[in-house]
Scaffold this motif. Structure first.
Motif, mmCIF file in Angstrom:
data_model
loop_
_atom_site.group_PDB
_atom_site.id
_atom_site.type_symbol
_atom_site.label_atom_id
_atom_site.label_comp_id
_atom_site.label_asym_id
_atom_site.label_seq_id
_atom_site.Cartn_x
_atom_site.Cartn_y
_atom_site.Cartn_z
ATOM 1 N N THR A 159 48.291 73.850 -0.080
ATOM 2 C CA THR A 159 48.162 75.301 0.089
ATOM 3 C C THR A 159 48.628 75.718 1.468
ATOM 4 O OG1 THR A 159 46.258 75.266 -1.397
ATOM 5 C CG2 THR A 159 46.556 77.236 -0.043
ATOM 6 N N TRP A 160 48.274 74.946 2.465
ATOM 7 C CA TRP A 160 48.779 75.148 3.819
ATOM 8 C C TRP A 160 48.784 73.805 4.540
ATOM 9 C CZ3 TRP A 160 44.974 73.634 7.153
ATOM 10 C CH2 TRP A 160 43.650 73.831 6.792
ATOM 11 N N TYR A 161 49.406 73.772 5.704
ATOM 12 C CA TYR A 161 49.515 72.503 6.430
ATOM 13 C C TYR A 161 49.231 72.731 7.902
ATOM 14 C CZ TYR A 161 53.923 73.632 8.787
ATOM 15 O OH TYR A 161 54.875 74.188 9.597
ATOM 16 N N LEU A 162 48.985 71.615 8.586
ATOM 17 C CA LEU A 162 48.767 71.633 10.032
ATOM 18 C C LEU A 162 49.467 70.418 10.610
ATOM 19 C CD1 LEU A 162 47.182 73.357 12.111
ATOM 20 C CD2 LEU A 162 45.351 71.677 11.952
ATOM 21 N N LEU A 170 50.258 65.039 10.253
ATOM 22 C CA LEU A 170 50.428 66.139 9.304
ATOM 23 C C LEU A 170 49.245 66.147 8.350
ATOM 24 C CD1 LEU A 170 52.149 68.348 7.819
ATOM 25 C CD2 LEU A 170 53.159 66.458 6.502
ATOM 26 N N LEU A 171 48.570 67.289 8.244
ATOM 27 C CA LEU A 171 47.463 67.459 7.311
ATOM 28 C C LEU A 171 47.849 68.500 6.274
ATOM 29 C CD1 LEU A 171 44.306 67.513 9.654
ATOM 30 C CD2 LEU A 171 45.226 65.598 8.326
ATOM 31 N N LEU A 172 47.679 68.153 5.001
ATOM 32 C CA LEU A 172 47.980 69.046 3.884
ATOM 33 C C LEU A 172 46.677 69.429 3.201
ATOM 34 C CD1 LEU A 172 50.970 67.014 2.410
ATOM 35 C CD2 LEU A 172 51.114 69.003 3.922
ATOM 36 N N ALA A 173 46.379 70.723 3.167
ATOM 37 C CA ALA A 173 45.142 71.210 2.567
ATOM 38 C C ALA A 173 45.381 71.602 1.113
ATOM 39 C CB ALA A 173 44.610 72.409 3.352
ATOM 40 N N ILE A 219 43.925 70.320 15.492
ATOM 41 C CA ILE A 219 44.168 68.919 15.839
ATOM 42 C C ILE A 219 44.329 68.824 17.351
ATOM 43 C CG2 ILE A 219 45.704 66.938 15.578
ATOM 44 C CD1 ILE A 219 46.543 68.034 12.877
ATOM 45 N N VAL A 220 43.560 67.953 17.979
ATOM 46 C CA VAL A 220 43.685 67.741 19.421
ATOM 47 C C VAL A 220 43.776 66.247 19.688
ATOM 48 C CG1 VAL A 220 42.466 69.853 20.058
ATOM 49 C CG2 VAL A 220 41.184 67.727 19.783
#
Length: 707
Positions: A159-162, A170-173, A219-220
């Motif tokens: 749905t969205w990413y970060l 890379l995170l995919l929600a 994300i840090v």
């Protein structure tokens, strides 16, 4: 701070420096941040303007590149900066060769999928990754043929990413509440797929299911570790996750006091901006502690025209002074440490006020540990550390506390030397010329950002004369044992260690901890800590941005003597017993760290002992090698021998043991031992003498001739 550091009304522990970078250029189509190249990008109708963000955000003319007209959703330069990627719509990304001006496009099926974004990567198998609602496309960009070649497609819903380039993560929600996550790390070491995990969301009273937004996940990267912070708006909490190769572990929960927050990372400190309250809270997670460093305080703007009064200015007056609004609607927080004010065309850089942080606590050891982990404003770190140690001595704090503070300083220096000259058999560099890069030693679960085999710091001169050999650590254990035994002979009955100094508390931190103790304890109780012993933390994949020019924050023994003991000596001469006890602890710390004490320190200690007529202890320390033999110490003992003949003899004997022939002959002549001096000079071929020694030898020779 009871450590003696004055602070002009420490109303903030974080600040932005005025003037900011100004990018309020007419006719621009928004501001974009390319975190891989640290470019601030401002596209116009037919050009792209961009600024390189360095250590400071000083204004300057932008660079520019021509582009085709059209809508722009995002802009990213390739890692070699030879190409530009421009997302034109939710179905097309255009790539442009900067050298030839030629372009190509990558489109998706408009009826079944949408392009969420893209980024360039240093992964060995691909150059660019396009994120779609149906999965990922891994592409190779071929500038010679000006084409894109598909390497692999990874099917997964999103749905969205970060994504941040610093972490390469890379995170995919996905899911109804966007709480199910699929993670990939694309780094120079290859592709790592993380196990799927779900983020925690509290249930609302109306039994509604809130949807997690991309703006609520951050994300840090701090201390080389990758963390994810997720805002739970219903529970008013910030969940902290740590990434491993085979697990994602929730490691704590931080309280929030605002429905809107932002996250920054400055010098390995996590900043949580409570936007509605207009305050910032600082966290240092190095020791896996989730208590704030200090109480919530507002953000300060430094460098305004009214600089002398800014510490007392409220936030609204500071805002009007620079023409914007602190925590305004147009503020966009860019990871790790930038703030883009899109409404006013400004870019700010966040800084820590280390002096204010140090002034907010009286716990000298804890603040010294904190300072030794900092890498920004190195001169301030060193100045503050020396001032804290100096003041704890002047305030006659308990010797055990001063000893702990010195252990921290010397342990930091020892680790710094080991990191810079880490190869076996390499000697420690000269303390006077040492310029190394300090990096804290972490436990086995923590992975540094530095790639294996890479060393940050200058080349070490292995021929330095004042270093300590690695093999000396064995003999140091005997010295340390001797110090511990002989310390009992030091008369500490007159030391002022009043009971009210024993309970040293951090009042500012106590205030902060009181507000969040319940949340932290709850998080600790329910934290899933089941991580296998073989689990490896996910490395950030980016080297630390510190070159060899960066000096070390570590403080050498010579600096401790010159900037601490020499400066406090005059003020402590009235009652030197306390300073003698402190120096004894300093010698113990040096021995424990495997470091040599500067000769000046032994000279100072003998002078202090002599002021108290404690000549017996001088003899005890010299005979047991607690005071390491040197020419400086021998000459000091000879000088003190004017009032105590046995002490002079210790100095003369030390000159002979050190094979300092000229000085030994001169000492014999001063004592009237002319024949012995002549025999010694003839035996060791001492032919050059001082002028007064020549006169004495001439008189001696005349007497021999007359006889």
């Amino acid at each position: 701070m009871q450590g003696g550091l004055s602070s002009p009304g420490a109303l903030s522990h974080a600040y932005v420096q005025h003037p900011p970078l100004r990018c309020d250029i007419p006719d621009i189509k928004g501001l974009f941040y390319d975190d891989a190249n640290r470019f601030l990008v401002a596209p116009t109708a037919d050009r792209i303007l961009y600024w390189k963000i360095a250590a400071s955000t000083q204004s300057g003319p932008p660079n520019s590149d021509p582009i085709n007209e059209g809508p722009i959703l995002s802009v990213r330069f390739s890692l070699d900066q030879k190409a530009i990627g421009i997302q034109r719509s939710s179905h097309e990304v255009e790539f442009r060769n900067r050298e030839t001006g030629e372009g190509c496009s990558k489109k998706c099926r408009a009826d079944s999928e949408t392009i969420l974004g893209f980024f360039w990567t240093d992964c060995p198998t691909c150059d660019v990754i396009i994120i779609k609602t149906s999965g990922l496309d891994l592409l190779v960009y071929e500038p010679q043929s000006n084409a894109l070649r598909l390497v692999e497609s990874k099917k997964c819903s999103a749905t969205w990413y970060l994504y941040t380039h610093e972490s390469r993560l890379l995170l995919l929600a996905s899911g109804m509440q966007c709480t199910l996550f699929t993670g990939y790390q694309f780094s120079a070491g290859g592709i790592v797929k993380l196990p799927k995990f779900e983020m925690v969301m509290s249930k609302s009273e109306a039994n509604n299911k809130p949807v997690l937004a991309a703006a609520d996940v951050h994300i840090v990267t701090v201390y080389g570790r990758i963390y994810c912070l997720q805002l739970d708006r219903v529970g008013m909490a910030l969940n902290l996750y740590r990434f491993y190769r085979d697990a994602v572990v929730q490691q704590g929960t931080l309280p929030v006091y605002s429905s809107r927050i932002a996250v920054s990372a400055v010098d390995n400190i996590i900043m949580i901006h409570q936007i509605d309250a207009k305050v910032v809270i600082l966290y240092d997670v190095f020791m896996d502690s989730y208590a704030p460093i200090s109480a919530p305080l507002p953000l300060l703007v430094r460098g305004l025209a009214s600089n002398s009064k800014q510490a007392a200015q409220p936030a609204d007056q500071q805002s009007s002074a620079y023409g914007g609004t602190l925590y305004g609607e147009g503020w966009n927080f860019l990871i790790p440490d930038l703030i883009c004010d899109a409404e006013n065309g400004l870019l700010w850089k966040l800084h820590l006020d280390l002096e204010a942080i140090a002034a907010s606590t009286s716990d000298a050891p804890s603040i010294l540990e904190f300072l030794q982990r900092r890498k920004s404003d190195l001169s301030m770190v060193k100045t503050l550390s020396l001032a804290i140690v100096r003041t704890t001595i002047l305030e006659r704090r308990p010797v055990t506390l001063v000893a702990k503070a010195m252990d921290i300083i010397l342990d930091s220096y020892s680790r710094s030397m080991k990191m810079v000259g880490g190869a076996a058999g390499v000697r420690r560099t000269s303390e006077q010329n040492q310029q190394s890069s300090f990096q804290p030693v972490e436990d086995s679960r923590v992975v540094s950002q530095e790639p294996p085999g890479t060393m940050i710091g200058p080349v070490i001169n292995t021929d330095s004369a004042s270093g300590v050999e690695s093999g000396q650590s064995q003999s140091n254990s005997g010295v340390e044992h001797g110090i511990a035994n002989l310390a009992a002979h030091v008369d500490r009955s007159s030391l002022n260690t009043s009971s009210d100094s024993d309970g040293i508390t951090n009042t500012s931190r106590a205030v902060s901890q009181a507000t969040s103790s319940s949340q932290i304890s709850d998080a600790t109780g329910k934290r899933p800590q089941v991580v296998g012993e073989d689990s490896q933390p996910l490395a950030s994949g980016t080297s630390m941005q510190h070159g060899t020019h960066v000096a070390s924050v570590a403080i050498s023994p010579i600096e401790m003597v010159q900037s601490v003991f020499v400066l406090v000596e005059d003020e402590m001469m009235g009652d030197p017993a306390y300073l003698i006890a402190v120096i004894m602890e300093f010698l113990r710390s040096l021995s424990k760290a495997g470091l040599k004490a500067p000769p000046d320190l032994y000279v100072m200690m003998t002078a202090l002992l002599a002021c108290s007529n404690r000549y017996a202890e001088i003899a005890l320390f010299v005979s047991n090698k607690i005071l390491e033999p040197s020419r400086e110490l021998a000459m000091q003992l000879i000088d003190l021998g004017r009032h105590h003949s046995l002490t002079r003899k210790l100095g003369v004997d030390m000159l002979r043991e050190r094979c300092l022939h000229h000085d030994y002959v001169a000492a014999l002549l001063q004592d009237g031992y002319y024949l012995e001096a002549l025999r010694y000079a003839r035996k060791y071929k001492v032919f050059a003498y001082p002028t007064d020694a020549m006169l004495s030898l001439g008189a001696c020779a005349s007497r021999l001739e007359n006889n």
